[in-house]
Enzyme design. Structure first.
Site: not given
Ligand code: GLU
Length: 501
Positions: A253-255, A257
């Site tokens: 996920s975005k978390r 990267g």
């Protein structure tokens, strides 16, 4: 037949690292097979697709060095390469399926379908298409059309069809039971095609030999295979890449990267590093090697060597890899690295206005001595802020450790004297002077080197001490030492050295 692969993004957002990773292996497979890599824009979802995203996708792929042989910008023998421009082809092929009885118009309205779904949910059973329009007679169809209903087209999943076996190049053999597949919509009531259908028409029309994509598309494959069968076409080979996971083995996920490739570019990541990093996510070369040039990757890659289970995206490793490439690129083409670092310093307001040739040369010397510490442009500040501000930010911990009152002041005073006489003021001469001063004081080199580093930089880590002193220049070094002497004198001597009582 030569290998033809395609990357088929929908221009509904920026290219993410996950998308770029898929594009990379797709490209690599084509290059390894000395075949063609095709770029196709899947923009049938008009409400979400934009031209700006399409342009950005092209730019980002180019930046990564993933060049295509046919695509929307350069054309090719099987174009157009943008789905919205292929409408007549879908119409024609939809007509063919209807003629063969492999597809039929479905007059169910969205409201009716929604009602079916709601009822299934209320009765705690999985929703399935009712089959209401499967066997309509010509008259029944005409009657529905007269009511003003505009039909979608559904693919008729053959009843009693044997299991659909997919020999996936990465996942191995996967079998699907056609009884689990509902008649699915291939064309909306406005005449636009749906993904599964357009994808088949295009992959066949563009002579694609290998379909590569993320495993989230695996469940589409049996539907697509049924369509190949209905058209009487041979099926391409398929390879579904495992999902990307974060180091915690959760879906990427975005978390972790999984953001836009262009955000990485903006932070000063090098495309060479990203590409090498992509290669090692999911592909496990036998000898455990990690650094590969692009030609080596093309030569060595075997799709059979890709892992089946989730590939880990480790942002730390990417930063490390970027450091490796920063040094390599610096060795070949220092300007590229200096440009990135200058851009970072400007963005942070450390450098402003017109950059003079002297300023640039200064940055270049700093980059030159940073070595592997410079993983990203921002590390110039992490390890070298003291090059840009005379008001050194002294790390309190470093001071507590190395500034031990009068004792340190004496030592720094002696060093200052020695350095005042160093000429030329270059790293070897500085080193000789520092070591001679230590010998005179009767202490080991490190007993003077650590306090000197703190005095000049405020920190305990950074580039080589003698090199950084050379870059700072004699004047600044002597000034900083004078200030450090005062600071050391004011510092508390360590507890152990205090006289008892
Ligand atoms: N447009 C689809 C996507 O972006 C393509 C999937 C495929 O490669 O078949 O996911």
């Amino acid at each position: 037949m030569s290998v033809r692969t395609r990357f088929a993004p929908s221009p509904t957002g920026y290219l993410t690292v996950g998308g770029a990773w898929t594009a990379f292996f797709t490209w690599l497979l084509a290059r390894h097979g000395k075949g063609q890599f095709i770029l196709r824009i899947e923009d049938t979802d008009r409400s979400r697709s934009t031209e700006a995203y399409e342009q950005a996708l092209l730019e980002d792929l180019r930046w990564l060095g993933l060049d295509w042989d046919e695509g929307p910008d350069i054309g090719g023998p099987y174009g157009p390469y943008r789905q919205t421009e292929r409408a007549p082809l879908y119409q024609e092929h939809a007509g063919l399926l209807v003629e063969r009885g492999a597809a039929y118009p479905c007059y169910c309205t969205p409201e009716e379908l929604e009602e079916d779904r709601r009822r299934a949910a209320a009765e705690h059973r999985p929703y399935r298409y009712s089959g209401r329009c499967r066997g309509l007679s010509v008259e029944e169809r005409a009657a529905r059309a007269r009511e003003g209903r505009r039909p979608t087209l559904r693919f008729r999943v053959p009843q009693g069809h044997p299991p659909i076996v997919v020999e996936d190049l990465v996942l191995g053999r996967v079998a699907f039971d056609p009884a689990d597949i509902d008649d699915f919509i291939i064309q909306r009531s406005d005449g636009t095609p749906l993904y599964n259908f357009a994808n088949v028409v295009d992959d066949h029309g563009m002579r694609i030999t290998h379909i590569t994509r993320g495993s989230e598309h695996l469940s589409n494959t049996p539907r697509q295979f049924l369509m190949y069968e209905a058209f009487g076409w041979g099926q391409p080979r398929v390879a579904h890449f495992p999902s990307l996971l974060g180091p915690d083995r959760k879906k990427l996920s975005k978390r972790h990267g999984d953001t836009a490739v262009r955000e990485y570019a903006a932070q000063g990541y090098l495309p060479e590093a990203l590409v090498n990093f992509f290669a090692l996510m999911g592909w496990y070369p036998e000898d455990g090697r990690e650094i590969f040039s692009v030609p080596e990757l093309i030569e060595r890659f075997r799709i059979e060597e890709m892992g089946r289970s989730g590939a880990i995206f480790d942002a730390q490793k990417l930063a490390w890899m970027n450091g490796v490439y920063m040094q390599r690129v610096y060795g070949r083409d220092p300007d590229r690295v200096v440009d990135l670092v200058v851009a970072y310093l400007r963005q942070q307001g450390v450098l402003g206005g017109q950059i003079s040739p002297e300023q640039r040369a200064y940055v270049e010397r700093i980059v030159g001595i940073m070595g592997e510490r410079l993983r990203l442009p921002r590390d110039i500040w992490t390890y070298g802020d003291f090059f840009f501000q005379d008001d050194v930010a002294y790390d309190p911990q470093a001071m507590r450790r190395y500034f031990r009152g009068r004792e340190t002041a004496t030592l720094l005073r002696r060093l200052r004297q020695a350095l005042a006489g160093a000429a030329p003021f270059d790293a070897p001469t500085i080193e000789t002077a520092v070591r001679a001063a230590a010998a005179e004081l009767g202490v080991e080199g490190k007993a003077v080197i650590h306090p000197l580093r703190v005095a000049l930089t405020g920190k305990t880590v950074g580039p080589g001490l003698f090199e950084l002193a050379e870059v700072l220049g004699k004047e600044r070094v002597l000034r900083r030492l004078a200030r450090a002497i005062a600071l050391a004198e004011a510092a508390e001597p360590p507890a152990a050295a205090q006289p008892a009582g």
